[in-house]
Write an enzyme that holds these catalytic residues in place. Structure first.
Site, PDB file in Angstrom:
ATOM      1  N   SER A 121      35.732 -15.106  76.077  1.00  0.00           N
ATOM      2  CA  SER A 121      34.317 -15.251  76.425  1.00  0.00           C
ATOM      3  C   SER A 121      33.780 -13.974  77.049  1.00  0.00           C
ATOM      4  CB  SER A 121      34.129 -16.428  77.391  1.00  0.00           C
ATOM      5  OG  SER A 121      34.436 -17.644  76.772  1.00  0.00           O
ATOM      6  N   GLU A 122      34.565 -13.356  77.955  1.00  0.00           N
ATOM      7  CA  GLU A 122      34.169 -12.080  78.544  1.00  0.00           C
ATOM      8  C   GLU A 122      35.371 -11.188  78.800  1.00  0.00           C
ATOM      9  OE1 GLU A 122      30.196 -13.850  79.213  1.00  0.00           O
ATOM     10  OE2 GLU A 122      32.186 -14.648  79.604  1.00  0.00           O
ATOM     11  N   THR A 123      35.118  -9.902  78.620  1.00  0.00           N
ATOM     12  CA  THR A 123      36.018  -8.852  79.098  1.00  0.00           C
ATOM     13  C   THR A 123      35.284  -8.098  80.198  1.00  0.00           C
ATOM     14  OG1 THR A 123      37.191  -8.600  76.997  1.00  0.00           O
ATOM     15  CG2 THR A 123      37.202  -6.709  78.495  1.00  0.00           C
ATOM     16  N   HIS A 165      33.179 -16.135  85.828  1.00  0.00           N
ATOM     17  CA  HIS A 165      34.633 -16.276  85.749  1.00  0.00           C
ATOM     18  C   HIS A 165      35.322 -14.920  85.650  1.00  0.00           C
ATOM     19  CE1 HIS A 165      34.306 -15.749  81.353  1.00  0.00           C
ATOM     20  NE2 HIS A 165      35.625 -15.657  81.323  1.00  0.00           N
TER      21      HIS A 165
END
Length: 261
Positions: A45-47, A73
């Site tokens: 979802s995210e880096t 997160h």
């Protein structure tokens, strides 16, 4: 070039649940196109890309498709990397981001984050939303980033099987679905953001920046135990305070290594 990489499961105390985030430590930010390509390769979802700057850190977040202005997160995961790996024993850290200075402090059970609140206002049901949801909302609210859709039960939230692709036609980047929670949770939610390359996000700090004041106005409380009912699932403690929101949660390390470019 070798870039240290950490992958953590955030807003959980158990591996293989919560929301996985990659955290990559850099001497300075890379070219935006390259960071976007790395985030797409990581396919989470995210880096988070983390750059130390004296006693503070600069932080940016990329989904597989776009850079985003706020990510809960991956901030939680970045704080764990700083306090558990880079500076063991440190109790607090400040990240400089597109959303301003974000402070994270260690707690007995995890980490407490200080984020900007998102205040939504009630709106007419947008064209196409009911068809995308497959159910009739009780109310629809909107902030500059998301629609917040109130349903009549936590079970309805859990069982919802929306046409996620249809959300692409809406004029907000994400759709938050929420209802009063089943005990021991005050409220439950799910979050869909296909326009950001995230069909359904497992556990979303940014969504709770809006959910905390949304539910404070309804339940008359100032601390909430929240559950995000994705397949992986995750728990967040929320405390709205005017224009800020405290989000508290835990995370666990899953992978440590390096990226070779």
């Amino acid at each position: 070039m070798q870039i240290p990489l950490y992958q953590l499961d955030a807003f959980t105390t158990r591996r293989l649940s919560g929301n996985p985030a990659a955290v990559m430590l850099l001497d300075d930010f890379l070219d935006d196109t390259l960071m976007q390509a790395i985030a797409a390769e990581n396919n989470l979802s995210e880096t988070a890309f983390l750059v130390r700057h004296g006693d503070v850190y600069r932080l940016r977040w990329f989904t597989p498709a776009v850079e985003v202005p706020l990510c809960g997160h991956a901030t939680l995961a970045s704080a764990a990397v700083v306090m558990e790996r880079l500076e063991r024993g440190r109790d607090a850290v400040t990240f400089h981001t597109a959303s301003g200075a974000l402070k994270v402090a260690r707690t007995a059970a995890g980490y407490r984050m200080d984020f900007p609140a998102r205040h939504a206002v009630q709106v007419e049901i947008p064209v196409g939303l009911v068809q995308a949801l497959g159910v009739e909302p009780v109310e629809v609210h909107a902030d500059p980033f998301n629609y917040v859709v109130l349903l009549d039960s936590a079970q309805r939230v859990r069982e919802l099987a929306p046409d996620i692709a249809a959300f692409m036609a809406l004029d907000r980047s994400g759709v938050v679905i929420t209802a009063v929670g089943d005990a021991p949770y005050d409220f439950t939610s799910r979050y869909f953001a296909p326009r950001k390359g995230v069909p359904e996000d497992p556990v979303t700090g940014g969504a709770h920046c809006g959910l905390a004041p949304f539910w404070a106005a309804r339940l008359g409380k100032h601390e909430f135990r929240a559950w995000q009912a994705s397949r992986r699932g995750g728990e967040i403690v929320c405390r709205p305070a005017g224009d800020r929101v405290e989000l508290e949660g835990s995370c666990v390390f899953y992978l440590e290594g390096c990226v070779m470019l």
